[in-house]
Design a protein around this motif. Structure first.
Motif, mmCIF file in Angstrom:
data_model
loop_
_atom_site.group_PDB
_atom_site.id
_atom_site.type_symbol
_atom_site.label_atom_id
_atom_site.label_comp_id
_atom_site.label_asym_id
_atom_site.label_seq_id
_atom_site.Cartn_x
_atom_site.Cartn_y
_atom_site.Cartn_z
ATOM 1 N N ASP A 185 49.148 50.047 -31.091
ATOM 2 C CA ASP A 185 48.095 51.048 -30.976
ATOM 3 C C ASP A 185 46.703 50.426 -30.966
ATOM 4 O O ASP A 185 45.817 50.880 -30.240
ATOM 5 C CB ASP A 185 48.198 52.052 -32.136
ATOM 6 C CG ASP A 185 49.492 52.849 -32.062
ATOM 7 O OD1 ASP A 185 49.777 53.397 -30.981
ATOM 8 O OD2 ASP A 185 50.209 52.914 -33.081
ATOM 9 N N TYR A 186 46.516 49.374 -31.780
ATOM 10 C CA TYR A 186 45.193 48.759 -31.907
ATOM 11 C C TYR A 186 45.320 47.246 -32.007
ATOM 12 O O TYR A 186 46.285 46.731 -32.588
ATOM 13 C CB TYR A 186 44.464 49.267 -33.164
ATOM 14 C CG TYR A 186 44.182 50.737 -33.108
ATOM 15 C CD1 TYR A 186 43.018 51.218 -32.513
ATOM 16 C CD2 TYR A 186 45.098 51.652 -33.610
ATOM 17 C CE1 TYR A 186 42.776 52.582 -32.439
ATOM 18 C CE2 TYR A 186 44.865 53.011 -33.541
ATOM 19 C CZ TYR A 186 43.699 53.470 -32.945
ATOM 20 O OH TYR A 186 43.467 54.819 -32.853
ATOM 21 N N VAL A 187 44.331 46.567 -31.453
ATOM 22 C CA VAL A 187 44.178 45.129 -31.649
ATOM 23 C C VAL A 187 42.801 44.938 -32.283
ATOM 24 O O VAL A 187 41.796 45.441 -31.773
ATOM 25 C CB VAL A 187 44.277 44.344 -30.327
ATOM 26 C CG1 VAL A 187 44.001 42.861 -30.559
ATOM 27 C CG2 VAL A 187 45.632 44.542 -29.663
ATOM 28 N N LEU A 188 42.794 44.229 -33.392
ATOM 29 C CA LEU A 188 41.547 43.930 -34.083
ATOM 30 C C LEU A 188 41.292 42.434 -33.965
ATOM 31 O O LEU A 188 42.241 41.645 -33.931
ATOM 32 C CB LEU A 188 41.649 44.278 -35.575
ATOM 33 C CG LEU A 188 41.637 45.741 -35.997
ATOM 34 C CD1 LEU A 188 42.706 46.575 -35.362
ATOM 35 C CD2 LEU A 188 41.710 45.835 -37.506
ATOM 36 N N ARG A 189 40.040 42.080 -33.894
ATOM 37 C CA ARG A 189 39.683 40.661 -33.913
ATOM 38 C C ARG A 189 38.822 40.431 -35.137
ATOM 39 O O ARG A 189 37.861 41.157 -35.370
ATOM 40 C CB ARG A 189 38.924 40.252 -32.661
ATOM 41 C CG ARG A 189 38.595 38.778 -32.669
ATOM 42 C CD ARG A 189 38.154 38.272 -31.322
ATOM 43 N NE ARG A 189 37.936 36.856 -31.421
ATOM 44 C CZ ARG A 189 36.847 36.244 -30.996
ATOM 45 N NH1 ARG A 189 35.892 36.933 -30.409
ATOM 46 N NH2 ARG A 189 36.713 34.956 -31.133
ATOM 47 N N ALA A 190 39.199 39.431 -35.912
ATOM 48 C CA ALA A 190 38.458 39.125 -37.128
ATOM 49 C C ALA A 190 38.033 37.664 -37.122
ATOM 50 O O ALA A 190 38.675 36.819 -36.492
ATOM 51 C CB ALA A 190 39.316 39.416 -38.357
ATOM 52 N N VAL B 184 48.073 46.313 -34.823
ATOM 53 C CA VAL B 184 48.294 47.456 -35.705
ATOM 54 C C VAL B 184 49.061 48.556 -34.983
ATOM 55 O O VAL B 184 48.719 48.922 -33.856
ATOM 56 C CB VAL B 184 46.939 48.016 -36.202
ATOM 57 C CG1 VAL B 184 47.128 49.302 -36.981
ATOM 58 C CG2 VAL B 184 46.200 46.976 -37.026
ATOM 59 N N ARG B 185 50.065 49.075 -35.686
ATOM 60 C CA ARG B 185 50.712 50.320 -35.272
ATOM 61 C C ARG B 185 50.236 51.390 -36.238
ATOM 62 O O ARG B 185 50.293 51.206 -37.456
ATOM 63 C CB ARG B 185 52.237 50.205 -35.327
ATOM 64 C CG ARG B 185 52.794 49.437 -34.164
ATOM 65 C CD ARG B 185 54.297 49.661 -34.012
ATOM 66 N NE ARG B 185 54.780 48.931 -32.873
ATOM 67 C CZ ARG B 185 55.161 47.654 -32.893
ATOM 68 N NH1 ARG B 185 55.135 46.987 -34.026
ATOM 69 N NH2 ARG B 185 55.574 47.062 -31.798
#
Length: 178
Positions: free
Chosen positions: A123-128, A89-90
């Motif tokens: 900006d962000y790394v998400l794990r799903a 994510v940016r």
């Protein structure tokens, strides 16, 4: 604080608010990381320590926040969430209101199991964890409806080579205070 026994006094550092981790604590933590369901009796036997001393050490590490919680770790495939996705994510903004909305949004989705603010281009790394690509797309649609994002991309995990909840205990052997 209650009166400490001789064993507990030697267990504390000079500063009463700091507890120095020793080899016995590391052995206890290693056992608990492998099996958090161990009874105090079984744990004390495995680390060769009296039941009461073992229990006191565990309680102290819980009070100090080193042991946060004990949980059951589910098999994601058996639980219907076999697809692991990394979402990049940016941010659309970097102000406090956007951050509040973003935290609220990602916190509301049980499929999102990790959120990390990173350095670099993203900006962000998400794990799903989701059932399949269609389930990811539904998650994506719900996420972008809740918070404005400048850019989103995803990578689907083809093979999990290593995944563990155990953290390395080597730093604790250097007398790290807790």
């Amino acid at each position: 604080m209650s009166r400490l026994s001789f064993e507990e006094r030697k267990y504390w550092d000079i500063c009463p608010d700091m507890h120095q981790i020793d080899d016995m604590d590391i052995r206890i933590l290693g056992q608990l990381q492998r099996d958090g369901t161990l009874s105090v009796d079984a744990l004390s036997e495995r680390v060769n320590l009296s039941r009461n001393a073992c229990w006191r050490r565990v309680k102290l590490m819980e009070e100090r926040g080193l042991i946060r919680e004990r949980v059951a770790i589910l098999d994601a495939e058996a639980a219907g969430c076999g697809l692991s996705v990394f979402i990049f994510v940016r941010a659309a903004s970097h102000d406090a209101e956007w951050l509040r909305q973003f935290r609220e949004a990602v916190g509301s989705f049980p499929e999102i199991v990790g959120v990390y603010r990173t350095s670099g281009d993203l900006d962000y790394v998400l794990r799903a964890r989701v059932f399949d690509v269609k389930a990811y797309d539904r998650l994506y649609q719900r996420l972008i409806a809740k918070v404005k994002l400048a850019d989103v991309s995803a990578s689907f995990v083809m093979e999990e080579i290593k995944e563990t909840t155990q953290i390395p205990l080597s730093a604790l052997g250097r007398g790290a205070p807790v």
